[in-house]
Design a protein around this motif. Structure first.
Motif, PDB file in Angstrom:
ATOM      1  N   LYS A 106      67.422  32.793  42.354  1.00 20.29           N
ATOM      2  CA  LYS A 106      65.527  33.279  42.086  1.00 20.29           C
ATOM      3  C   LYS A 106      64.890  34.025  40.607  1.00 20.29           C
ATOM      4  CE  LYS A 106      64.041  32.329  46.775  1.00 20.29           C
ATOM      5  NZ  LYS A 106      63.422  31.163  46.746  1.00 20.29           N
ATOM      6  N   GLN A 107      63.954  34.028  39.874  1.00 21.05           N
ATOM      7  CA  GLN A 107      63.568  34.519  38.615  1.00 21.05           C
ATOM      8  C   GLN A 107      63.088  35.815  38.571  1.00 21.05           C
ATOM      9  OE1 GLN A 107      63.087  31.560  35.169  1.00 21.05           O
ATOM     10  NE2 GLN A 107      62.680  30.154  37.114  1.00 21.05           N
ATOM     11  N   VAL A 108      62.511  36.734  40.150  1.00 15.13           N
ATOM     12  CA  VAL A 108      61.670  37.431  39.831  1.00 15.13           C
ATOM     13  C   VAL A 108      62.769  38.138  39.697  1.00 15.13           C
ATOM     14  CG1 VAL A 108      60.878  36.268  41.993  1.00 15.13           C
ATOM     15  CG2 VAL A 108      62.607  37.894  42.483  1.00 15.13           C
ATOM     16  N   ARG A 109      61.269  39.592  39.127  1.00 19.34           N
ATOM     17  CA  ARG A 109      61.975  40.654  38.390  1.00 19.34           C
ATOM     18  C   ARG A 109      61.448  42.121  39.409  1.00 19.34           C
ATOM     19  NH1 ARG A 109      63.520  40.470  32.598  1.00 19.34           N
ATOM     20  NH2 ARG A 109      62.521  38.054  32.672  1.00 19.34           N
ATOM     21  N   ARG A 110      60.721  41.978  40.781  1.00 21.86           N
ATOM     22  CA  ARG A 110      60.452  42.208  41.297  1.00 21.86           C
ATOM     23  C   ARG A 110      59.683  42.601  42.740  1.00 21.86           C
ATOM     24  NH1 ARG A 110      58.789  44.537  36.718  1.00 21.86           N
ATOM     25  NH2 ARG A 110      59.113  46.366  36.136  1.00 21.86           N
ATOM     26  N   LEU A 120      69.511  36.958  42.464  1.00 18.50           N
ATOM     27  CA  LEU A 120      68.091  37.180  41.721  1.00 18.50           C
ATOM     28  C   LEU A 120      68.395  37.895  40.597  1.00 18.50           C
ATOM     29  CD1 LEU A 120      67.131  37.906  44.637  1.00 18.50           C
ATOM     30  CD2 LEU A 120      65.620  39.453  44.492  1.00 18.50           C
ATOM     31  N   HIS A 121      68.684  37.041  39.068  1.00 18.78           N
ATOM     32  CA  HIS A 121      69.792  36.910  38.526  1.00 18.78           C
ATOM     33  C   HIS A 121      69.025  38.108  37.074  1.00 18.78           C
ATOM     34  CE1 HIS A 121      67.680  33.864  35.937  1.00 18.78           C
ATOM     35  NE2 HIS A 121      67.620  32.826  37.252  1.00 18.78           N
ATOM     36  N   ASN A 122      67.903  38.430  37.476  1.00 22.32           N
ATOM     37  CA  ASN A 122      66.780  38.810  36.298  1.00 22.32           C
ATOM     38  C   ASN A 122      66.725  40.171  37.143  1.00 22.32           C
ATOM     39  OD1 ASN A 122      66.397  37.299  34.318  1.00 22.32           O
ATOM     40  ND2 ASN A 122      64.947  35.941  35.522  1.00 22.32           N
ATOM     41  N   ALA A 123      66.178  40.566  38.115  1.00 21.86           N
ATOM     42  CA  ALA A 123      66.353  42.052  38.747  1.00 21.86           C
ATOM     43  C   ALA A 123      67.355  42.620  38.673  1.00 21.86           C
ATOM     44  CB  ALA A 123      65.669  41.281  40.463  1.00 21.86           C
ATOM     45  N   ARG A 124      66.746  44.338  38.718  1.00 22.70           N
ATOM     46  CA  ARG A 124      67.590  45.205  38.927  1.00 22.70           C
ATOM     47  C   ARG A 124      67.577  45.537  40.272  1.00 22.70           C
ATOM     48  NH1 ARG A 124      70.972  45.576  34.753  1.00 22.70           N
ATOM     49  NH2 ARG A 124      69.729  45.298  32.802  1.00 22.70           N
ATOM     50  N   ASP A 125      69.172  46.556  40.655  1.00 24.85           N
ATOM     51  CA  ASP A 125      68.053  46.582  42.479  1.00 24.85           C
ATOM     52  C   ASP A 125      67.589  47.180  42.634  1.00 24.85           C
ATOM     53  OD1 ASP A 125      71.014  45.637  42.646  1.00 24.85           O
ATOM     54  OD2 ASP A 125      71.992  47.441  42.835  1.00 24.85           O
ATOM     55  N   TYR A 185      72.326  39.321  45.508  1.00 26.15           N
ATOM     56  CA  TYR A 185      73.017  39.833  44.615  1.00 26.15           C
ATOM     57  C   TYR A 185      72.163  39.671  43.058  1.00 26.15           C
ATOM     58  CZ  TYR A 185      77.665  39.058  46.706  1.00 26.15           C
ATOM     59  OH  TYR A 185      78.020  39.365  47.588  1.00 26.15           O
ATOM     60  N   THR A 186      72.261  40.543  42.808  1.00 21.79           N
ATOM     61  CA  THR A 186      71.264  40.629  41.370  1.00 21.79           C
ATOM     62  C   THR A 186      71.669  41.088  39.942  1.00 21.79           C
ATOM     63  OG1 THR A 186      70.980  43.384  41.229  1.00 21.79           O
ATOM     64  CG2 THR A 186      69.798  42.569  42.974  1.00 21.79           C
ATOM     65  N   LEU A 187      71.031  40.531  39.343  1.00 15.77           N
ATOM     66  CA  LEU A 187      71.402  41.556  37.310  1.00 15.77           C
ATOM     67  C   LEU A 187      72.535  42.861  37.373  1.00 15.77           C
ATOM     68  CD1 LEU A 187      71.292  40.596  34.240  1.00 15.77           C
ATOM     69  CD2 LEU A 187      69.285  42.165  34.330  1.00 15.77           C
TER      70      LEU A 187
END
Length: 685
Positions: free
Chosen positions: A105-109, A164-169, A187-189
């Motif tokens: 997933k490329q989402v950030r939020r 979600l490699h673009n998203a912060r926790d 898992y996130t960034l």
């Protein structure tokens, strides 16, 4: 699957080239997508290939796992869903095949829908909630384990993650509230170091090619058909693995019922939980109506049966209603088959109560049914009045849907806007929504966009709609996506031989036809060969009110092995599916001037008698063939009685039933290869 390469090989393809808009990997995948699926990749696909896959490849290379095999866009058996990546290798602890399914997933939020914890706004801007990424990969893994034998024999192990490699926790914090499992971790960034530890805990630095081969060659369990689901549920209490929009709709409805269940000491077992009695009061407002709209094979009946099963496990009775005699009577008979000795009468009463018809609710007291699930709701009629309705109960002005809505506290309609096949069938999503709102109900409309029939080919569904003029585009030539077999038979005799050979091989196979021949009553104990094309003659399936030796009752035609001896009509075939589907297009549908036109005079359907306008007949005939052409799970073959129409099908459909040798045996009809010259066929007779 679009591509299989090792991490090292992919590493060479994620190095950007000067002057190129995309990575070499992405360009390769764009071409593969068009080649395999016959359509252009979406911008979302391209962005994921450019931005997401390199994150995983670099993580593998950083961990020294160069030889792990990476499978891109792995199709789930029998569906149009696909897992973004499946990593294949050997497990460091056991040495057995190890697999990691990854949803990228490329989402950030992301925010959670307050009404449903697994419905998530991922910020795509389309106004549609998606299935929670963790739940999505969990369901994908469960589905793979169900249908891929290799993952169930103990020699392999599957794990799933959503990355979600673009998203912060902090920006997707609400997503962590959903319980994780072996089939679904998040898992996130901020967690890329943890993700790398997952990789080293799952794989060793040896080749994963054998594991990838074993997964690709895994024997696929056959797709559970509607009747299989009902039978399994009745006998062993088995459920279905719902995916994507199916699961969102299922969870949304069941959670609403949990929240609105009465909380008194009398309601134990009806979603009552004494430990949670302090929860907020039930949602206020009018009666709740859910409308689930989806095309053929989108899993509408699966959702209906799974809802009924899940509610039953909670002690809450849900009635399942339909306008289809074949569907309703089949479900009743399946339930009756589980009766123990001495309990047949009680079981029959229960079956008749749980499985009803839309016209059964004219006298039902208001709100006397907890949950009413209306499957095949496109068959909802203008009114429940019919020719045998007693005079005192006739009310042509009262909508049938209004009777249904009045009878229950919660309504669930499942429908396809292109499957109403009688002039008085009015069950579209728009019609039901407007009627429900006029009766003070709160209405939610959801679309089931997946497909479990036709090999999971969304392309085939779209092709059929274009062929029949049910969309905005003109017919186009069939370009196989590798999921669905579509062929043309040169004669009804050839079609029947092919269908019977598939039946002898253990597949389910049937022939249906447009309603262009009379349908006579049996001649004593023998069916009349009403369907005749040249010298070929066969009977229709048994009429609902008759019984004939050596032929199944009408509602069992699609599931009883003896049904292969008759030609099915649309009223018998609707709702059901079979592996191989033969369709005879009668003279009521003619291809002229680049498109299909309806020839009303060729139809023998008694529903079109009387003052029925041509536009209504046109809609019903096209919808009827839409139903017939979408019953096949593995393949469909067509034959048109009209020569010009048949020639046009030949032009649009490359596939033909061919004659092939098998180890020197007599030629066998197959759905592969070009047809051999007629002289060759004659020599073999």
């Amino acid at each position: 699957m679009l591509l299989q390469l090792s991490a090292a090989e992919l590493g060479q393809l994620i190095i950007a080239r000067a002057g190129s808009a995309h990575l070499p990997l992405t360009e390769q995948l764009i071409n593969k997508h068009h080649e395999i699926k016959g359509q252009k990749a979406t911008q979302g696909d391209i962005a994921s290939w450019d931005n997401s896959i390199p994150v995983v490849v670099r993580a593998l290379l950083d961990c020294g796992l160069d030889e792990v095999e990476v499978l891109v866009e792995v199709d789930l058996p029998h569906t149009n869903s696909a897992v973004d990546l499946v990593l294949c290798g050997q497990h460091p602890g056991t040495g057995t095949n190890s697999y990691l399914a990854i949803e990228l997933k490329q989402v950030r939020r992301a925010t959670i829908d307050a009404r449903c914890p697994i419905a998530v706004d991922l910020g795509f801007g389309d106004g549609k909630n998606k299935l929670h990424p963790v739940r999505q990969v969990q369901r994908y893994c469960e589905y793979m384990v169900r249908y891929l034998r290799h993952l169930r024999d103990g020699s392999a192990h599957l794990m799933g993650v959503a990355l979600l490699h673009n998203a912060r926790d902090a920006d997707v914090e609400a997503l962590f509230d959903l319980p994780e499992s072996e089939h679904g971790f998040l898992y996130t960034l901020d967690d890329l170091h943890r993700f790398r530890r997952v990789l080293t805990s799952r794989f060793v630095a040896t080749s994963g090619r054998q594991a990838a081969f074993a997964l690709r060659e895994s024997r696929r369990a056959p797709l559970l058909k509607v009747t299989d689901v009902a039978r399994q549920r009745s006998v062993i209490g088995g459920g279905l693995t719902l995916l994507d929009e199916q699961y969102v709709a299922f969870d949304r409805i069941t959670r609403h019922l949990e929240k609105t269940a009465p909380r008194t000491s009398l309601d134990v077992g009806l979603f009552y939980d004494a430990d949670n009695a302090h929860r907020p009061p039930p949602e206020s407002g009018g009666k709740r109506v859910y409308i689930l709209r989806g095309g053929p094979g989108s899993g509408k009946s699966a959702v209906a049966l799974e809802l009924q099963r899940a509610l039953g496990l909670k002690g809450r009775e849900a009635v399942l209603a339909s306008g289809s005699r074949a569907y309703t009577e089949t479900l009743r008979e399946i339930m009756l088959s589980t009766a123990r000795e001495g309990q047949v009468s009680n079981k029959r009463r229960s079956a008749n109560r749980l499985y009803q018809y839309f016209n059964n609710f004219a006298k039902t007291p208001p709100d006397s049914i907890d949950v009413l699930i209306c499957d095949e709701a496109h068959r909802m009629r203008r009114s429940s009045t019919y020719r045998w309705t007693p005079k005192e109960l006739r009310d042509d002005d009262r909508p049938q849907a209004a009777e249904v809505i009045r009878a229950a506290k919660v309504l669930i309609f499942l429908l396809d806007d292109h499957q109403s096949i009688r002039p008085d069938e009015v069950g579209t999503a728009r019609y039901l929504k407007e009627l429900a709102e006029a009766n003070g109900c709160q209405v939610e409309v959801s679309d089931l966009e997946g497909t479990f029939r036709a090999g999971g080919s969304k392309l085939y569904q779209q092709w059929v709609q274009r062929l029949l003029g049910l969309g905005v585009s003109d017919p186009l030539a069939w370009h196989s996506d590798g999921r669905m077999t579509l062929t043309v038979a040169d004669s009804p005799e050839q079609m029947e031989r092919f269908i019977r050979e598939r039946d002898l091989e253990g597949a389910t196979a049937r022939i249906t036809a447009g309603f262009c021949w009379p349908w006579n009553n049996p001649n004593g104990e023998r069916l009349v060969d009403d369907v005749h094309i040249g010298d070929w003659r066969r009977p229709w399936n048994v009429k609902p009110q008759h019984s004939v030796p050596n032929a199944p009752k009408s509602h069992l035609w699609s599931t009883d092995a003896l049904g292969i001896g008759q030609i099915g009509c649309v009223y018998t075939a609707q709702t059901f599916e079979y592996d191989w589907n033969g369709v005879i297009i009668g003279p009521d549908l003619l291809f002229r001037h680049g498109k299909f036109t309806v020839a009303r005079s060729a139809s023998r359907d008694p529903a079109f008698r009387g003052p029925i306008d041509d536009s209504t007949v046109d809609r019903c005939v096209r919808n009827a063939y839409h139903v017939l052409l979408t019953r096949g799970v593995i393949g469909t073959m067509v034959y048109a009685v009209d020569p010009a129409t048949h020639n046009e099908l030949r032009r649009l459909i490359p596939g033909a039933i061919g004659m092939q040798h098998y180890d020197g045996a007599q030629p066998k009809l197959t759905a592969e290869g070009s047809q051999l010259p007629p002289a060759y066929s004659r020599r073999q007779r």
